[in-house]
Design a protein around this motif. Structure first.
Motif, PDB file in Angstrom:
ATOM      1  N   LYS A   1       0.829  -1.328  -0.217  1.00  0.00           N
ATOM      2  CA  LYS A   1       0.203   0.120  -0.113  1.00  0.00           C
ATOM      3  C   LYS A   1       1.122   1.201   0.196  1.00  0.00           C
ATOM      4  O   LYS A   1       1.375   1.184   0.986  1.00  0.00           O
TER       5      LYS A   1
ATOM      6  N   ASP B   1      -6.948   9.289   1.056  1.00  0.00           N
ATOM      7  CA  ASP B   1      -6.917   7.409   1.500  1.00  0.00           C
ATOM      8  C   ASP B   1      -5.663   6.941   0.583  1.00  0.00           C
ATOM      9  O   ASP B   1      -5.755   6.334  -0.554  1.00  0.00           O
TER      10      ASP B   1
ATOM     11  N   ALA C   1      -4.871   3.801   0.655  1.00  0.00           N
ATOM     12  CA  ALA C   1      -5.221   2.044  -0.253  1.00  0.00           C
ATOM     13  C   ALA C   1      -5.764   2.028  -1.053  1.00  0.00           C
ATOM     14  O   ALA C   1      -6.158   1.223  -2.256  1.00  0.00           O
ATOM     15  N   LYS C   2      -7.139   3.511  -0.756  1.00  0.00           N
ATOM     16  CA  LYS C   2      -7.798   3.834  -2.079  1.00  0.00           C
ATOM     17  C   LYS C   2      -7.128   4.419  -3.480  1.00  0.00           C
ATOM     18  O   LYS C   2      -7.775   4.936  -4.722  1.00  0.00           O
ATOM     19  N   VAL C   3      -4.962   4.973  -3.704  1.00  0.00           N
ATOM     20  CA  VAL C   3      -5.002   5.287  -4.379  1.00  0.00           C
ATOM     21  C   VAL C   3      -4.722   4.355  -5.888  1.00  0.00           C
ATOM     22  O   VAL C   3      -5.000   4.902  -6.919  1.00  0.00           O
ATOM     23  N   THR C   4      -4.036   3.235  -5.378  1.00  0.00           N
ATOM     24  CA  THR C   4      -4.496   2.106  -6.771  1.00  0.00           C
ATOM     25  C   THR C   4      -5.443   1.449  -6.685  1.00  0.00           C
ATOM     26  O   THR C   4      -5.484   0.292  -7.531  1.00  0.00           O
ATOM     27  N   ALA C   5      -6.905   1.731  -5.824  1.00  0.00           N
ATOM     28  CA  ALA C   5      -7.934   0.904  -6.012  1.00  0.00           C
ATOM     29  C   ALA C   5      -8.507   1.507  -7.462  1.00  0.00           C
ATOM     30  O   ALA C   5      -8.575   1.899  -7.719  1.00  0.00           O
ATOM     31  N   THR C   6      -9.773   0.251  -8.437  1.00  0.00           N
ATOM     32  CA  THR C   6      -9.771   0.948  -9.305  1.00  0.00           C
ATOM     33  C   THR C   6     -11.277   0.836  -9.681  1.00  0.00           C
ATOM     34  O   THR C   6     -12.271   0.957  -8.272  1.00  0.00           O
ATOM     35  N   VAL C   7     -12.257   2.075  -9.729  1.00  0.00           N
ATOM     36  CA  VAL C   7     -13.085   2.454  -9.787  1.00  0.00           C
ATOM     37  C   VAL C   7     -14.283   2.192 -11.062  1.00  0.00           C
ATOM     38  O   VAL C   7     -13.965   2.398 -12.198  1.00  0.00           O
TER      39      VAL C   7
ATOM     40  N   LEU D   1     -18.947   7.990  -9.471  1.00  0.00           N
ATOM     41  CA  LEU D   1     -18.534   8.312  -8.049  1.00  0.00           C
ATOM     42  C   LEU D   1     -19.805   9.309  -7.173  1.00  0.00           C
ATOM     43  O   LEU D   1     -19.890   8.966  -6.644  1.00  0.00           O
TER      44      LEU D   1
ATOM     45  N   LYS E   1     -24.600   4.523  -3.907  1.00  0.00           N
ATOM     46  CA  LYS E   1     -24.572   3.235  -3.742  1.00  0.00           C
ATOM     47  C   LYS E   1     -25.553   1.975  -4.415  1.00  0.00           C
ATOM     48  O   LYS E   1     -25.372   1.080  -4.440  1.00  0.00           O
TER      49      LYS E   1
END
Length: 124
Positions: free
Chosen positions: A8, A80, A82-88, A92, A96
């Motif tokens: 991370k 955050d 941890a969310k930098v490399t997460a795909t969306v 946005l 949800k």
């Protein structure tokens, strides 16, 4: 060769302190130079006007340095790591629980009652 497992990213990895200071310093130099140019520092003027332009330029550069440094640091806190490399994979700005309008089952979703409390539209 073996690759390391993906770790991370930390806040320090997102923006190194030297980069943060460099960005703020660059903005300060730009603001100071523009202030000096607009006050006629590089023209032939009396000494008191040149001294006044230099003081105002340094104040503008200092204020810009502090404002850019604080604002970028505060924006960096909002990220955050941890969310930098997460795909969306969804929009946005949509909640949800709302089905996507392009989904095939969106036409089958029940309509919400009118917000003004008026009569409901007849269903066909």
């Amino acid at each position: 060769m073996t690759d390391k497992p993906a770790e991370k990213p930390t806040r320090r990895d997102l923006m190194k302190p030297v980069q943060l200071l460099g960005l703020a310093f660059g903005a300060a130099v730009f603001a100071g130079f523009v202030t000096l140019m607009s006050m006629g520092f590089f023209q032939t003027r009396p000494a008191d006007q040149i001294q006044r332009a230099l003081v105002v330029g340094l104040v503008a550069a200092g204020v810009t340095f502090i404002v850019v440094l604080v604002s970028v640091a505060l924006m960096l806190l909002a990220v955050d790591p941890a969310k930098v490399t997460a795909t969306v994979d969804r929009p946005l700005l949509l909640p949800k629980e709302t089905p996507d309008a392009t989904a095939p089952d969106a036409a089958d979703a029940p309509e919400a009652p009118p917000a003004d409390g008026g009569p409901e539209k007849p269903r066909s």
